[in-house]
Design an enzyme around this catalytic site. Structure first.
Site, PDB file in Angstrom:
ATOM      1  CG  ASP A  53     -37.745  -9.452  26.470  1.00  0.00           C
ATOM      2  OD1 ASP A  53     -37.154  -8.390  26.142  1.00  0.00           O
ATOM      3  OD2 ASP A  53     -38.964  -9.629  26.237  1.00  0.00           O
ATOM      4  N   GLY A 144     -47.351  -0.161  28.702  1.00  0.00           N
ATOM      5  CA  GLY A 144     -46.343  -1.039  29.291  1.00  0.00           C
ATOM      6  C   GLY A 144     -46.911  -2.249  30.016  1.00  0.00           C
ATOM      7  CG  ASP A 191     -44.488  -8.296  26.580  1.00  0.00           C
ATOM      8  OD1 ASP A 191     -43.765  -8.292  27.590  1.00  0.00           O
ATOM      9  OD2 ASP A 191     -44.493  -7.381  25.737  1.00  0.00           O
ATOM     10  CG  ASN A 234     -48.217   1.783  18.767  1.00  0.00           C
ATOM     11  OD1 ASN A 234     -47.282   1.254  18.179  1.00  0.00           O
ATOM     12  ND2 ASN A 234     -49.416   1.241  18.837  1.00  0.00           N
TER      13      ASN A 234
END
Ligand code: ADP
Ligand code: NG1
Ligand code: MG
Length: 459
Positions: A53, A144, A191, A234
């Site tokens: 992306d 994820g 996301d 993280n």
């Protein structure tokens, strides 16, 4: 694409009432008043299109049922007050005009502040309301499934409604993609886009620049199983993610120097280079093979090719937490990106055409995606590789790591009739041998259907 105003306000579904009531009770206990509304944003599972992306390429995720919910009441004095139902996260208060988001330690409340700051900057209003909130999340963290973006999007929704402003889901997705970068990760926007625009029952093809989404109808016999390897990372606290972003940028810039009429300083993404050259993805893959070498490039070599000093390279190509990196894999990263972009196009075409063996074809693309993430992008983890193999040995037609990787979850495609045997096989084969993992198997392993997108609920 339709630009509806504001995400919808929905009635609380019957099976979710207990959870909403608990969050409301906590809100009353803390603040001594009832919340005025709830905001909700889901996590997601990416079916295919990993780490592309931010290179400008389309991705194909779906939302999951797991989510972040906030009970909210606007604060006309401009205070932001945040309490988490999970006691590991400390409460936090700040004046809405005094928000500072540092990129050092990615404390949980900074993700909330990202959403608030994004909306604030978009509206540029002199009079700002804050809000009081109780935050409750079920998306596993650093796995994820995009708990971070669900939190950012949920917070942006809360700020929007607290101030009675309006924005379409698509505009919100653009704002939320940018504002999560305040915390330091340079993600591409998948996301936030799926969390805000998801439609129950459908996966989505998400295209960028400008953001566009298309519903994708999955084969009727396809079911998806998510397995959390329970290895955690993280993304904002470690440089791996941004290093990949930078390697892709450098690959594009180094490739650009080999092309007449292309100014490398104007290229920041592998996708931009393809557009400029008007090449197919296969032609881009050939270009990588002929112009890049498989061994890592040293910083010195990159500087020589681009004819810049190491100091200038920081300005033109690196990011805050990658200035110390001195070796870059360009061939492998670019090969992954262009081949993964091709797999997304193929996956969408199979879903559109629905041939008799659609499931097998989609599974094969997912398997190839995992191999490429593992071998060319170096973003898998030994536990993820084991989970993928155990899943395939127990009936998954295809299986791959999902999300940024280096730990977290796998997603497997399986014939809907074989979901139970896949779950049982993976439980026995991956979780049971490890008592710590086995104690968490009930949350870690589940079948999922495409969930609905972000919304408000009446308190
Ligand atoms: P991912 O997005 O893949 O889950 P990230 O590393 O990007 O992983 O983000 C995880 C971070 O998001 C956590 O460390 C935490 O700071 C924050 N976070 C996610 N869910 C919650 C939650 N329910 N409450 C508080 N913070 C959360
Ligand atoms: P997760 O796994 O949620 O941290 C990250 C990026 C995405 C995408 C994927 C890899 C953010 C907010 N998210 O997702 O944009 O690049 O990795 O495909 O940075
Ligand atoms: Mg994240």
């Amino acid at each position: 694409m339709a630009q509806d105003k504001n995400p919808p306000t929905l009635p609380i579904p019957e099976d979710k009432k207990e959870r909403f009531e608990k969050i409301k009770a906590k809100f009353i206990e803390i603040y001594g008043e009832e919340p005025k509304f709830f905001s909700r944003a889901p996590g997601r599972v990416n079916l295919i299109g990993e780490h592309i992306d931010y290179c400008g390429y389309s991705v194909l995720p779906m939302a999951v049922e797991l989510d972040i919910i906030m009970a909210v009441s606007p604060d006309t004095q401009g205070q932001i007050s945040l309490v988490n139902t999970d006691p590991q996260y400390q409460s936090y208060n700040v004046d809405v005009n005094q928000i500072v988001i540092t990129k050092d330690v990615p404390h949980w409340y900074k993700y909330v502040l990202c959403g608030i700051q994004g909306i604030k900057e978009h509206f540029q209003s002199d009079t700002l309301r804050g809000f009081k909130a109780v935050v409750d999340g079920t998306v596993p963290r650093s796995a994820g499934l995009s708990s971070s973006s669900a939190l950012v999007c949920c917070s942006a929704l809360s700020m929007l409604k607290a101030n009675e402003w309006t924005m379409s889901k698509e505009q919100l997705a653009e704002v939320c993609a940018k504002c999560e970068r305040f915390i330091g990760t340079e993600g591409g926007g998948m996301d936030q886009a799926i969390s805000l625009t998801a439609v129950a029952g459908k996966a989505k093809l998400i295209e960028f620049n400008p953001l566009r989404t298309q519903d994708v109808l999955l084969p009727p016999n396809a079911a998806f199983v998510v397995g959390n390897s329970l290895a955690e990372m993280n993304k904002a606290a470690t440089p791996q993610f941004n290093t990949r972003v930078v390697e892709c940028r450098l690959a594009a810039q180094v490739l650009a120097t080999s092309q007449e009429g292309v100014k490398w300083r104007e290229i920041r993404r592998l996708g931009e280079l393809q557009e400029k050259l008007v090449y197919t993805l296969d032609e881009m893959l050939n270009l990588v093979t002929s112009k890049l070498h498989p061994e890592p490039y040293t910083k010195q070599e990159v500087c020589e090719i681009l004819e810049v000093t190491p100091e200038e390279l920081v300005e033109t190509s690196l990011s805050a937490n990658t200035t110390h990196v001195d070796s870059f894999s360009l061939y492998n990263r670019a090969t992954h990106v262009y081949s993964e972009a091709k797999r997304v196009v193929q996956f969408k075409a199979i879903c559109d055409q629905q041939p008799g063996n659609a499931l097998e074809q989609l599974g094969e693309l997912m398997n190839q995606s995992h191999a490429s993430c593992r071998d060319m992008y170096d973003c898998s983890h030994p536990d993820l590789d084991t989970l993928v193999e155990v899943s395939k040995a127990n009936g998954a037609v295809g299986s791959r790591m999902t999300g940024a990787g280096w730990g977290g979850c796998t997603v497997s495609i399986v014939n809907a009739e074989k979901v139970s045997s896949l779950l049982a096989g993976v439980k026995a084969g991956y979780y049971q041998p490890n008592p710590d993992k086995f104690s968490k198997v009930d949350e870690a392993l589940f079948a999922t259907t495409p969930g609905g997108g972000a919304a408000f609920y009446i308190a």
